[in-house]
Enzyme design. Sequence first.
Site, PDB file in Angstrom:
ATOM      1  N   GLU A  43      -0.683  -9.264  -0.462  1.00  0.00           N
ATOM      2  CA  GLU A  43      -2.170  -9.514  -0.045  1.00  0.00           C
ATOM      3  C   GLU A  43      -2.967  -9.729  -1.431  1.00  0.00           C
ATOM      4  OE1 GLU A  43      -1.845  -6.168   2.606  1.00  0.00           O
ATOM      5  OE2 GLU A  43      -2.800  -7.543   4.018  1.00  0.00           O
ATOM      6  N   GLU A  99       4.952  -4.787   7.247  1.00  0.00           N
ATOM      7  CA  GLU A  99       4.254  -3.560   7.941  1.00  0.00           C
ATOM      8  C   GLU A  99       4.686  -3.337   8.957  1.00  0.00           C
ATOM      9  OE1 GLU A  99       2.758  -5.976   6.120  1.00  0.00           O
ATOM     10  OE2 GLU A  99       1.135  -5.340   4.931  1.00  0.00           O
ATOM     11  N   GLY A 157       0.426  -4.900   0.769  1.00  0.00           N
ATOM     12  CA  GLY A 157      -0.699  -4.989  -0.004  1.00  0.00           C
ATOM     13  C   GLY A 157      -0.258  -5.832  -1.217  1.00  0.00           C
ATOM     14  N   ALA A 202       0.835  -1.250   0.204  1.00  0.00           N
ATOM     15  CA  ALA A 202       0.175  -0.054  -0.050  1.00  0.00           C
ATOM     16  C   ALA A 202       0.871   1.228  -0.009  1.00  0.00           C
ATOM     17  CB  ALA A 202      -0.970  -0.063   1.314  1.00  0.00           C
TER      18      ALA A 202
HETATM   19  N1  CAA Z   1       4.511   3.285  -1.127  1.00  0.00           N
HETATM   20  C1  CAA Z   1       4.770   4.302  -1.594  1.00  0.00           C
HETATM   21  N2  CAA Z   1       6.155   4.286  -2.175  1.00  0.00           N
HETATM   22  C2  CAA Z   1       7.019   3.264  -2.411  1.00  0.00           C
HETATM   23  C3  CAA Z   1       6.505   2.133  -1.907  1.00  0.00           C
HETATM   24  C4  CAA Z   1       5.140   2.010  -1.158  1.00  0.00           C
HETATM   25  N3  CAA Z   1       4.662   0.914  -0.491  1.00  0.00           N
HETATM   26  N4  CAA Z   1       7.474   1.215  -2.049  1.00  0.00           N
HETATM   27  C5  CAA Z   1       8.371   2.007  -2.635  1.00  0.00           C
HETATM   28  N5  CAA Z   1       7.990   3.133  -3.079  1.00  0.00           N
HETATM   29  C6  CAA Z   1       8.852   4.106  -3.874  1.00  0.00           C
HETATM   30  C7  CAA Z   1      10.004   4.682  -2.852  1.00  0.00           C
HETATM   31  O1  CAA Z   1       9.415   5.706  -2.097  1.00  0.00           O
HETATM   32  C8  CAA Z   1      10.538   5.196  -3.906  1.00  0.00           C
HETATM   33  O2  CAA Z   1      10.189   6.375  -4.649  1.00  0.00           O
HETATM   34  P1  CAA Z   1      11.251   7.695  -4.868  1.00  0.00           P
HETATM   35  O3  CAA Z   1      11.946   7.492  -6.160  1.00  0.00           O
HETATM   36  O4  CAA Z   1      10.532   8.653  -5.227  1.00  0.00           O
HETATM   37  O5  CAA Z   1      12.203   7.923  -3.687  1.00  0.00           O
HETATM   38  C9  CAA Z   1      10.643   4.263  -5.067  1.00  0.00           C
HETATM   39  O6  CAA Z   1       9.392   3.625  -4.809  1.00  0.00           O
HETATM   40  C10 CAA Z   1      11.782   3.146  -5.238  1.00  0.00           C
HETATM   41  O7  CAA Z   1      11.545   2.689  -4.063  1.00  0.00           O
HETATM   42  P2  CAA Z   1      13.116   2.554  -3.449  1.00  0.00           P
HETATM   43  O8  CAA Z   1      14.193   3.566  -3.680  1.00  0.00           O
HETATM   44  O9  CAA Z   1      13.076   1.965  -1.899  1.00  0.00           O
HETATM   45  O10 CAA Z   1      13.758   1.125  -3.999  1.00  0.00           O
HETATM   46  P3  CAA Z   1      14.779  -0.099  -3.287  1.00  0.00           P
HETATM   47  O11 CAA Z   1      15.082  -0.833  -4.312  1.00  0.00           O
HETATM   48  O12 CAA Z   1      15.805   0.787  -2.632  1.00  0.00           O
HETATM   49  O13 CAA Z   1      13.906  -0.531  -2.293  1.00  0.00           O
HETATM   50  C11 CAA Z   1      11.803  -1.823  -1.393  1.00  0.00           C
HETATM   51  C12 CAA Z   1      12.762  -1.337  -2.741  1.00  0.00           C
HETATM   52  C13 CAA Z   1      12.656  -2.862  -0.633  1.00  0.00           C
HETATM   53  C14 CAA Z   1      10.782  -2.728  -1.943  1.00  0.00           C
HETATM   54  C15 CAA Z   1      11.593  -0.688  -0.844  1.00  0.00           C
HETATM   55  O14 CAA Z   1      11.072   0.376  -1.441  1.00  0.00           O
HETATM   56  C16 CAA Z   1      10.637  -0.803   0.390  1.00  0.00           C
HETATM   57  O15 CAA Z   1      10.954  -1.125   1.357  1.00  0.00           O
HETATM   58  N6  CAA Z   1       9.144  -0.413   0.221  1.00  0.00           N
HETATM   59  C17 CAA Z   1       8.245  -0.425   1.276  1.00  0.00           C
HETATM   60  C18 CAA Z   1       7.754  -1.948   1.334  1.00  0.00           C
HETATM   61  C19 CAA Z   1       6.526  -2.007   2.263  1.00  0.00           C
HETATM   62  O16 CAA Z   1       6.902  -1.655   3.451  1.00  0.00           O
HETATM   63  N7  CAA Z   1       5.494  -2.257   2.002  1.00  0.00           N
HETATM   64  C20 CAA Z   1       4.315  -2.614   2.897  1.00  0.00           C
HETATM   65  C21 CAA Z   1       3.523  -1.237   2.666  1.00  0.00           C
HETATM   66  S1  CAA Z   1       2.547  -1.023   4.197  1.00  0.00           S
HETATM   67  C22 CAA Z   1       1.023  -2.121   3.360  1.00  0.00           C
HETATM   68  O17 CAA Z   1       1.100  -2.552   2.475  1.00  0.00           O
HETATM   69  C23 CAA Z   1      -0.255  -1.943   4.494  1.00  0.00           C
HETATM   70  C24 CAA Z   1      -1.251  -2.956   3.973  1.00  0.00           C
HETATM   71  O18 CAA Z   1      -1.352  -4.227   4.266  1.00  0.00           O
HETATM   72  C25 CAA Z   1      -2.648  -2.609   3.488  1.00  0.00           C
END
Ligand code: CAA
Length: 260
Positions: free
Chosen positions: A114, A134, A111, A66
Amino acid sequence: MTHLENLIFETGEISLLTINRPKALNALNRQVIEEMTRTLRDVRDDQTIRVLIVTGAGERAFVAGADIAAMSEMSPIEGLEFSRLGHRLMQDIEDLPIPVIAAVNGFALGGGLELAMACDLIVAGENARFGQPEINLGLIPGFGGTQRLAHRVGQARARQLIMLGEMIDAKTACEWGLVNKVVSSNQLLAETRDLAAKLIAKSGFALRQAKAALRASFTMEEDAGLRFEQSAFGLTFSGADRIEGTKAFVEKREPKWQHR
Ligand code: CAA
């Protein structure tokens, strides 16, 4: 067909829905979820579609979760509404009468995992990574992960992913029974289409009953689920395909399905 800013929808007997927000690793914000919900309505109404494949644009991610930036601004009530919206999307996928396959390239996190778990089958590229991270954001899974993950991989492994927030690779996900098949990343869509073609060769009517009964194992207590299966089994006897399928076996020939 509705206008889509964050999705690419290619319709056909095997339809392909691509989440197309590669800059944010295809993260699901409200707009993406609403567009998906509308598209699924079109899929449900189109009797010519036999299988839906869901995938993410680009090499790096299926869906990285998400949208974290959007969630950082949400009030408690908006957080609740966002979770409801996501849950409805997952249920809409599970309620589709046709098989849905997730083709997972790169990250399927939060998400994203999911979403994949709401699909019937998951095909993963070797570069796929799965997780419910998360907890590392001070959150918990909000689109069904606390329930569907345990259902798929058992409590011990679900607790490991949800409480430690660690990722697993495609090979491990396959060993755990979370994904059905791991394929070379550049063959992901071709292999997924091959799997879809195998599904198309089955009776669509029987697949529909099978999908509904399998879903009952998730939504119902065992006794009610077993009763549901009896009704779904009985329903297949009202269809032309049951007569054709059983006759074809007796006559030692391939069946010709009418999908009803
Ligand atoms: N939401 C919004 N933006 C996201 C994102 C997310 N879940 N995941 C990645 N992005 C964005 C980053 O902010 C980044 O944007 P910018 O270039 O503008 O800075 C871009 O995508 C590329 O990401 P990274 O630079 O972080 O890429 P990376 O290769 O270094 O890392 C990753 C990849 C490990 C997937 C890392 O992006 C990450 O940890 N993302 C978040 C993963 C996460 O925590 N997901 C769970 C979200 S909560 C949820 O989903 C709740 C639910 O159940 C409803």
